[in-house]
Design a protein around this motif. Sequence first.
Motif: not given
Length: 215
Positions: A129-149
Amino acid sequence: MKVIVIGANGQVGKHIVRLLEADSNYSVTAMIRKEEQKKAYEENGVKAVLGNLEDGVDELTKVIEGHDAVIFTAGSGSKTGPDKTLLVDLDGAVKSMEAAEKAGANRFIMVSAIQAHNRESWKNSPIRPYFTAKHYADRELMRSNLNYTIVRPGGLTNDPGTGMVEAKENLERSTIPREDVARTVVAALKEENTYRRSFDLVSGNTPVEAALKNL
């Protein structure tokens, strides 16, 4: 650069705040959940604000307003169940991204977990569940307009940091001191080679700054 650290009372978060506080290029705000934590930071001369990742986006936006960058290193912790993992590590992270966009804090650094992008690597993990949460949070960040790392560290230890790491898109599971994760996060803030990129991070033989430039 004005930086707010979400999860500042965590072990990695404390290292990040300390490093930012010592660097005159940054003005740091620690976001924490409890009044006693806020008081402890303020007694050490560090600006701190109360914020709860289970609050709404509007409440989080007010906390983030006035900052240029967000570092997200919060987590529900190993003593909670999958419900809190969902509410904090996933939904709390996504709400923080939405709030950062609304507040105009364009730079966003996520502390994730090694190989979180690779489902096959954790399909049999006891903390799936932890890795799943991280996986989808990261995917949402990559879809955002933010300058992410997105920094995906290996197993975290409390060993003293060495300043020597290995950073690549895909790495075998290994460990890294929390202090070196913090050093990498702080170094990434202004390292253009990390903009809109993600990578695994473990202990290695390359200085942090060089490792980031060689991604």
